[in-house]
Design a protein around this motif. Structure first.
Motif: not given
Lengths: 465, 465
Positions: A326-329, A334-337, A349-350
């Motif tokens: 959950s937290s990694e998703a 957040k990274e995408l945002a 590759c994230s």
């Protein structure tokens, strides 16, 4: 007694007024552009009306002044895109309807004075009926609705306005010039004085929605398993701020806002980091995928009431990979945002997405290992459900990742890394196109071939690793 | 060659036009009221313009004719409620702004001819700015947005229109009378000629959305466990019609439509089975609960791709109560839809809802009994998840049941049975009120105390049984 009653009603009154003022203040504070917009509209109307008020040949307000003020009042909208949309629609519709009206008058005049009104009446009836019906055509409704309205208005006015063509030409010329003055005033003020760009609003909306989903996912693990919160969520007061658990709900209802913003953004000229042909449609696709993710989160939310006490061996073992997943998703979102916010390409590759997928496998393995022997079924059912929904959410996050990669390519985001292998990623991005003209509400649901994307992107990352 | 090219482009052209005509036809066929509406608008405009065209003292179109036609074009909307809303707003705003405009002119005239334009300019600026800002207040935006627009317009026009008060009074009188003529024409035609009631549309929308959710649930069990379809779903052709599996998606996006319909319905007079104070707000509450149910169904839908082969002992055993739970929940919703449709109270204790709850217990028991021993974890995880989401859906159906019971009481639906114990049920109906003035989108989420309702209604049914 009476004075006491009076003073109490006075205080009631005062409280009501204070409350009202507080709410007005809050409206302005929430978005100060609202105050600026109000002054912009007032400026435009004052300017236009003063021009007609103060000019030397003033002899009471003629048709001209009326139409210029009317145009400003009706055309000036909150965002520059909406103002442009209405202004353009008004201008072109007036032109077209004026020309058609003159033609209709000429045609009717051929029939002689007695039949003329009847012919004109029939023409008005037919044209108005078909124009009104055309407003139900989705494409026209979306972009030219106001234009058709003005077309109906101008055509009726021109046709009814008189017999002689020369007078009509003069009238049409007057109306057009005043509408141009009014429309130009609106457009210039709305673009030059603290412009509000619908496109920018859409961009920010997508970013903030991504962040809302991310915050929920980051905090969810800690909430449901009653762990201490993740380190990066700073809790300031004694009572922890739980707003992140409900913030995502606004994502579920953002469809209408997104669509109208994208529609207005289409009319806007290039500005700042947004070029003229910015891929606004891709934002809508991302919006659809985010809502899909939101629906799963909503299902997940139903289990937040029944907190799992990590008492049994089983839940203890499942807890860790679930929380991680959950937290990694959340971190991946957040990274995408962040990457959308800063107009940079998302990382090829994230890291978070990979950790996420590893956690999925881990959950599956843990479940498999733990399901042997007698278990308290009422305890494990919700845990399994939560894990299973989380796995679906990870799939959603992957599709959002692919869609944002597409966006970053279409909008030429800055690429911080070299983009050697980048083209490969897009084979997996099988996000079917959103049909533009489709009226049905089902269009919100882009068919996403989740499994294909998942397996493809896995392959790619295997190649990379 | 060239002729071949020509003929091919001719056929292309023809295909395009045919396609266009087909789409237009479909628009009319989908809702024949659209065609009627077009003719109604054309009738109103032709009537109003002919009155001004044919009257004996005709000397070119004056301001009067312009305003009457303009009013008709702008005010005539698809539903009677929307037309009334716009007509009333326009009338009252014109009146108020006219009076204020006359007052402003009088005030400014006290300052002498030189200062007058400056005072008027300041007044216009201030009033327009504050009126524009007031359009951001949610309550005003929702119901009086158009009125404020017309207020700004009329005030500016009256203030700018001239120095002398007597002339202004005449102008205000003229404008008001023409607006009254235009507005009255619209309202009379829209209410008397094949009226389209927004309230009726809202009522039908709720019914059809209930039916869509019901169809999904009824068919779901058969789909996911690859059973033959339920008897009551008649399959006509060889390829079974699977549209019921996607129809529910439109429920997820019906929020905006529901809200605007409820808003317009508020303006409508009593008609048919709808009294003047019909509880439209309750429809919105039901809409919120249906969407909640829809979100769970959306989560369920993700598992439809991976059909369960009822191969293992485990899935065979869980299959039956799960299918029963789903189809009974669907039947309960159908029953509710039927009762709303026919304006009758829902049965005091729904048979289907009870069977449903029994199936929930059965699923729990079966799961408990089956989870002993070694199991294929990858097979049982999705089944458990599906069962668990279905249990959540049953809870949603119960809340919908309570909300519709509330509706039936508020709207005085016909009671087919005696209502002895009815009042008891409502203690459980703890559906918190939807805050009317709340701007935030989160308002869609009525806090439903599901557990309370569930346990209360269970108690009641235990008492009854």
């Amino acid at each position: 007694m009476e004075s006491a009653h009076k003073s109490s009603s006075y205080f009631n009154m005062k409280a009501l007024i204070l409350n009202f003022i507080m709410r007005i203040k809050k409206l302005g504070k929430d978005d100060p552009r609202r105050i600026v917009h109000s002054f912009k509209v007032a400026l435009a109307i004052t300017l236009v009306s003063m021009v007609y008020y103060l000019r030397p040949l003033y002899k009471g307000i003629g048709d001209n002044g009326v139409w210029a003020i009317l145009t400003v009042v009706v055309v000036f909208e909150f965002s520059a895109g909406a103002t442009l949309c209405k202004g353009m629609n008004r201008g072109f519709a007036t032109l077209l309807a004026g020309a058609l009206g003159v033609g209709a008058n000429y045609l009717a005049s051929l029939f002689g004075t007695k039949v003329e009104p009847i012919v004109l009446g029939c023409l008005v009836f037919l044209l108005v009926a078909s124009a009104t019906f055309s407003r139900f055509i989705p494409h026209i409704k979306k972009r030219y609705d106001y234009g058709v309205l003005i077309f109906i208005l101008t055509f009726s006015l021109v046709v009814v306005s008189g017999y002689r063509v020369d007078k009509i030409l003069e009238l049409a010329h007057q109306r057009l010039s005043t509408i141009l003055i009014g429309g130009a005033t609106c457009i210039v003020i709305s673009i030059c004085v603290c412009p509000v760009w619908a496109g920018e609003d859409l961009h920010n909306l997508i970013v903030s929605n991504l962040e809302k989903l991310a915050s929920f996912l980051e905090g969810f693990g800690g909430e449901i398993f009653e762990l201490p919160l993740e380190e990066d969520i700073v809790v300031s007061s004694n009572e922890p701020d739980k707003s992140f658990l409900t913030a995502y709900k606004s994502v579920l209802n953002s469809k209408a806002t997104e669509e109208s913003l994208a529609n207005f953004a289409w009319w806007e000229p290039g500005h700042g980091k947004f070029r003229f042909s910015h891929p606004w449609k891709q934002y809508l696709k991302i919006g659809v995928l985010m809502r899909q993710c939101g629906y799963h989160i909503e299902a997940l939310n139903a289990y937040l009431d029944e907190k799992f006490q990590a008492s049994s061996e089983f839940s203890k073992r499942v807890q860790e990979p679930c929380t991680k997943m959950s937290s990694e998703a959340g971190k991946a979102l957040k990274e995408l945002a962040q990457s959308v916010k800063s107009f940079t390409s998302p990382p090829n590759c994230s890291m978070h997405l990979q950790t996420c997928k590893k956690a999925v496998d881990e959950v599956n393995t843990t479940l498999k290992a733990s399901m042997v022997g007698e278990l308290d079924v009422l305890e494990i059912i919700p845990i399994i459900t939560v894990a299973s929904i989380l796995i679906e959410i990870v799939k959603c996050v992957e599709t959002i990742f692919v869609a944002i990669e597409e966006l970053s390519e279409q909008a030429h985001f800055k690429d911080l890394l070299n983009d050697g292998e980048k083209s490969q990623v897009h084979h997996g991005g099988a996000v079917a196109s959103v049909d533009d003209d489709d009226e049905e509400e089902d269009k919100d649901f882009v068919k996403v071939i989740i499994h294909k994307i998942t397996s493809d992107s896995r392959k790619i990352e295997d190649n990379r690793g």
